[in-house]
Scaffold this active site. Structure first.
Site, PDB file in Angstrom:
ATOM      1  N   LYS A  57      52.310  53.259  41.825  1.00  0.00           N
ATOM      2  CA  LYS A  57      51.770  54.711  41.008  1.00  0.00           C
ATOM      3  C   LYS A  57      52.292  55.333  40.007  1.00  0.00           C
ATOM      4  O   LYS A  57      53.001  54.441  39.622  1.00  0.00           O
ATOM      5  CB  LYS A  57      51.674  56.029  41.864  1.00  0.00           C
ATOM      6  CG  LYS A  57      52.968  56.165  42.759  1.00  0.00           C
ATOM      7  CD  LYS A  57      52.961  57.240  43.466  1.00  0.00           C
ATOM      8  CE  LYS A  57      54.474  57.299  44.114  1.00  0.00           C
ATOM      9  NZ  LYS A  57      54.217  58.815  45.157  1.00  0.00           N
ATOM     10  N   ARG A  79      57.226  52.080  52.936  1.00  0.00           N
ATOM     11  CA  ARG A  79      56.089  51.681  50.550  1.00  0.00           C
ATOM     12  C   ARG A  79      56.820  52.273  50.047  1.00  0.00           C
ATOM     13  O   ARG A  79      57.887  53.150  50.089  1.00  0.00           O
ATOM     14  CB  ARG A  79      55.605  53.149  50.857  1.00  0.00           C
ATOM     15  CG  ARG A  79      54.429  52.821  52.476  1.00  0.00           C
ATOM     16  CD  ARG A  79      53.624  54.350  52.263  1.00  0.00           C
ATOM     17  NE  ARG A  79      54.278  55.879  52.858  1.00  0.00           N
ATOM     18  CZ  ARG A  79      54.395  56.172  53.279  1.00  0.00           C
ATOM     19  NH1 ARG A  79      53.980  55.387  54.794  1.00  0.00           N
ATOM     20  NH2 ARG A  79      55.318  57.596  54.223  1.00  0.00           N
ATOM     21  N   HIS A 136      54.644  60.932  56.179  1.00  0.00           N
ATOM     22  CA  HIS A 136      55.308  61.037  55.343  1.00  0.00           C
ATOM     23  C   HIS A 136      57.293  62.081  55.613  1.00  0.00           C
ATOM     24  O   HIS A 136      56.534  62.724  55.757  1.00  0.00           O
ATOM     25  CB  HIS A 136      54.908  61.188  54.020  1.00  0.00           C
ATOM     26  CG  HIS A 136      55.456  60.487  52.765  1.00  0.00           C
ATOM     27  ND1 HIS A 136      56.005  59.404  52.036  1.00  0.00           N
ATOM     28  CD2 HIS A 136      56.533  61.823  51.748  1.00  0.00           C
ATOM     29  CE1 HIS A 136      56.540  59.728  51.111  1.00  0.00           C
ATOM     30  NE2 HIS A 136      56.882  61.082  50.856  1.00  0.00           N
ATOM     31  N   ARG A 157      52.014  68.037  53.789  1.00  0.00           N
ATOM     32  CA  ARG A 157      51.177  68.446  52.192  1.00  0.00           C
ATOM     33  C   ARG A 157      49.753  66.788  52.747  1.00  0.00           C
ATOM     34  O   ARG A 157      49.284  68.591  52.811  1.00  0.00           O
ATOM     35  CB  ARG A 157      51.469  66.585  51.634  1.00  0.00           C
ATOM     36  CG  ARG A 157      51.403  66.771  49.701  1.00  0.00           C
ATOM     37  CD  ARG A 157      52.505  65.499  49.258  1.00  0.00           C
ATOM     38  NE  ARG A 157      52.654  64.428  49.914  1.00  0.00           N
ATOM     39  CZ  ARG A 157      53.824  63.312  49.387  1.00  0.00           C
ATOM     40  NH1 ARG A 157      54.819  64.135  48.265  1.00  0.00           N
ATOM     41  NH2 ARG A 157      53.824  62.195  49.760  1.00  0.00           N
ATOM     42  N   CYS A 183      62.780  67.536  17.949  1.00  0.00           N
ATOM     43  CA  CYS A 183      61.389  67.992  17.478  1.00  0.00           C
ATOM     44  C   CYS A 183      59.879  66.908  18.322  1.00  0.00           C
ATOM     45  O   CYS A 183      60.576  66.145  19.547  1.00  0.00           O
ATOM     46  CB  CYS A 183      61.135  67.808  15.835  1.00  0.00           C
ATOM     47  SG  CYS A 183      63.239  69.083  14.983  1.00  0.00           S
ATOM     48  N   MET A 184      59.221  67.661  17.796  1.00  0.00           N
ATOM     49  CA  MET A 184      58.064  66.707  18.247  1.00  0.00           C
ATOM     50  C   MET A 184      58.851  65.055  18.259  1.00  0.00           C
ATOM     51  O   MET A 184      57.932  64.337  19.329  1.00  0.00           O
ATOM     52  CB  MET A 184      56.517  66.769  17.559  1.00  0.00           C
ATOM     53  CG  MET A 184      55.503  66.754  18.576  1.00  0.00           C
ATOM     54  SD  MET A 184      53.877  67.497  18.078  1.00  0.00           S
ATOM     55  CE  MET A 184      53.565  68.584  18.421  1.00  0.00           C
ATOM     56  N   ASP A 185      59.048  64.932  16.606  1.00  0.00           N
ATOM     57  CA  ASP A 185      58.869  63.152  16.820  1.00  0.00           C
ATOM     58  C   ASP A 185      60.283  62.417  16.471  1.00  0.00           C
ATOM     59  O   ASP A 185      60.325  62.002  16.197  1.00  0.00           O
ATOM     60  CB  ASP A 185      58.405  62.806  15.481  1.00  0.00           C
ATOM     61  CG  ASP A 185      56.820  63.871  15.969  1.00  0.00           C
ATOM     62  OD1 ASP A 185      55.906  63.694  16.891  1.00  0.00           O
ATOM     63  OD2 ASP A 185      56.448  64.503  14.600  1.00  0.00           O
ATOM     64  N   TYR A 216      65.435  72.918  13.946  1.00  0.00           N
ATOM     65  CA  TYR A 216      64.832  74.393  13.885  1.00  0.00           C
ATOM     66  C   TYR A 216      65.622  75.318  13.884  1.00  0.00           C
ATOM     67  O   TYR A 216      66.619  74.812  15.446  1.00  0.00           O
ATOM     68  CB  TYR A 216      63.573  73.981  14.444  1.00  0.00           C
ATOM     69  CG  TYR A 216      62.774  72.723  14.057  1.00  0.00           C
ATOM     70  CD1 TYR A 216      61.770  74.008  13.246  1.00  0.00           C
ATOM     71  CD2 TYR A 216      62.007  72.479  14.334  1.00  0.00           C
ATOM     72  CE1 TYR A 216      60.349  73.272  12.457  1.00  0.00           C
ATOM     73  CE2 TYR A 216      60.754  71.154  14.583  1.00  0.00           C
ATOM     74  CZ  TYR A 216      60.272  71.870  12.660  1.00  0.00           C
ATOM     75  OH  TYR A 216      59.444  71.640  12.600  1.00  0.00           O
TER      76      TYR A 216
END
Ligand SMILES: *Cc1c(COP(=O)(O)O)cnc(C)c1O
Length: 392
Positions: free
Chosen positions: A42, A228, A171, A140, A321-323, A274
């Site tokens: 998954k 699993r 589970h 769940r 930072c973002m990037d 920043y």
């Protein structure tokens, strides 16, 4: 099979399929004879790449695949994978026909679900394969009482031309913790359910399962006839608490890398990033790395986070930072120098466990949170066999 495209940025993840195969084989070998292995792929195989991981796991001895949602199962079918697939989560009753068409096994736990699925299924067109889910303490999904279970089973038997009950499962909530009273209680509840289900159906469904990685590795007596396995197939222990107990050798399959884009010398008092929260205390070298929170390398990684450059640890400085982010380095580091954020360089290693500890979370989250923007380079026997670039 997969996209075979170049990528044009100097940040990428590597997935070592040999590690996946060795982990599957080692875990399988440790299980009692006759226990089948469901490879849980998954969430794009916990960020590793679902199609490649599924193929490797099947080659190494897995016989079933597990996913969370129908879309993930369909993607595997679209890639040509024919092995049985179980959707572990909820699927809309209206999509029952789609699941049947692609021979995808669904999890069912509500009588009303079966009722609502009926109008979508045609007689004389094969059966929809189902595994029943009982909630024995996870809270769940799953039916919780014998009454609910009997009602569901009765309804399925009444419509046995449309539904095949291939399996039943539960589970465990605490298999990765030291104490065993809760899991033992869940196991007792599951046994009771299996008892009356067998009586009701006259025979047990062929697939009975309860175990995730922690159960498969620590409670072999609760394996029934299938486990699993997710996290440990990727080479990670199910928790810090029981890590030391795990005897099966596991190899981390995921690593994360980047390259220096800029390196400069700061003077005393110069700020970084920043807020200029980091200030150089003396002359020092700072390198910039093109990875940031939009890549899943979230800002909290700055709190004590270290990366590897030339086999040495280098601290992240200032805000992420973002990037991009900045690190303190010992000397002038040439542009293009490899930086490892998860993985090894020489004798030094930053494991997913270390990153998880730093972020106050579990290792499961780490490869999952590395975003679509980071291309996955898939390696087999030391050779690059696939590149998955979701950006371009
Ligand atoms: C994700 C999942 C697993 C795999 O768990 P791991 O701890 O990663 O081995 C097993 N069963 C179910 C129902 C799951 O949702």
């Amino acid at each position: 099979m997969g996209k075979l495209r170049e990528f044009y940025r100097d940040t990428w993840a590597e997935v070592n399929l040999n590690a996946i195969e060795e982990n599957v084989q080692a875990i399988k070998k440790s299980l009692p004879d006759g226990v089948a292995y469901m490879a849980v792929v998954k969430a794009n195989a916990y960020g590793h790449g679902a199609v490649d991981v599924a193929r490797s796991a099947l080659k190494a001895g897995a016989s079933y695949l597990g996913v969370a949602i129908l879309d993930e199962a369909l993607a595997l079918r679209q890639a040509g994978i024919e092995a049985p697939i179980l959707v572990l989560g909820y699927v809309r009753p209206a999509d029952a026909a789609l699941a049947k068409k692609y021979n995808i096994t669904l999890t069912v736990f509500q009588k009303d679900w079966v009722k609502d699925a009926l109008p979508h299924l045609e007689e004389g067109n094969g059966k929809l394969n189902l595994h029943l889910k009982i909630d024995t303490g996870m809270g769940r999904i799953g039916f919780r009482t014998e009454d609910e279970g009997r009602e569901l089973l009765g309804f399925l038997r009444h419509n046995s031309s449309l539904f095949e009950v291939e399996g039943a499962y539960t589970h465990f909530a605490t298999a990765d913790e030291k104490g065993r009273s809760y899991i033992d209680e869940q196991h007792r509840t599951f046994e009771q359910f299996l008892g009356w289900m067998k009586a009701e159906l006259k025979t047990a469904p062929p697939c009975i399962h309860s175990g995730n990685s922690a159960t498969a590795l620590r409670y072999k007596e609760y394996s029934y006839n299938m486990v699993r396995v997710g996290i440990s197939m990727y080479g990670l222990a199910p928790s810090e608490e029981v890590k030391e107990e795990i005897e099966v050798p596991l190899k981390e399959a995921f690593s994360l890398h980047s390259r220096v884009t800029h390196c400069k010398k700061l003077s005393e008092g110069d700020g970084v990033s920043y807020g200029a929260t980091y200030r150089a205390e003396k002359e020092e070298w700072v390198a910039t790395i093109p990875i940031g929170y939009a890549d899943g390398w979230i800002r909290a990684n700055a709190n004590g986070g270290e990366v590897l450059v030339n086999g040495r640890r280098a601290p992240i400085i200032g805000r992420i930072c973002m990037d991009q982010l900045m690190i303190a380095v010992h000397e002038n580091v040439p542009v293009g120098t490899k930086v490892t954020l998860i993985g090894s360089q020489g004798a030094e290693t930053v494991s997913a466990d270390e990153v998880a500890r730093r972020l106050g979370t579990i290792n499961y989250e780490i490869p999952c949170m590395i975003s679509y923007r980071v291309p996955r380079a898939i390696y087999k026997n030391g050779e690059l066999i696939h590149l998955h670039n979701e950006v371009f």
